[in-house]
Design a protein around this motif. Sequence first.
Motif: not given
Length: 134
Positions: A40-51
């Motif tokens: 969940e933390a990686v998914v949120e980070l990817a979303r926040r970064e636009g990855a």
Amino acid sequence: MKLLGLDVGDARIGVAVAESGRPFAFGRGWIERGDGDPVEAVVELARREGAGLVVVGLPLRTGGEEGEQAAKTRRFAAALEKAGLRVEFVDERFTSRLAGQRLAHLPRKKRREKGRLDEAAAVAILESYLESRG
């Protein structure tokens, strides 16, 4: 497109970001595995970064074969894919050594900070991926 690079370990996940087509990656810290759901933390980070892509370091043995740590990493990557992220692997055999060399200029206390090496390894993983793609 932005890329997210991960150095997946048992205790922490080092994180880096980069733009495709550019040769440099930048550290974004690390995720402690005990602090909630790391997927969940990686998914949120990817979303926040636009990855649009997550590059995961695959820990191969010196001879190139996969061991238990590689199996754990593949399971983690499968969970990321199930959560909707696009994942690719890159050989991470020598990234920890490279990361240590990159941190050599830091004061000893800062260099030994938990997570610092994981973050530097994620940068090396992502830059290795970028280099291999020209």
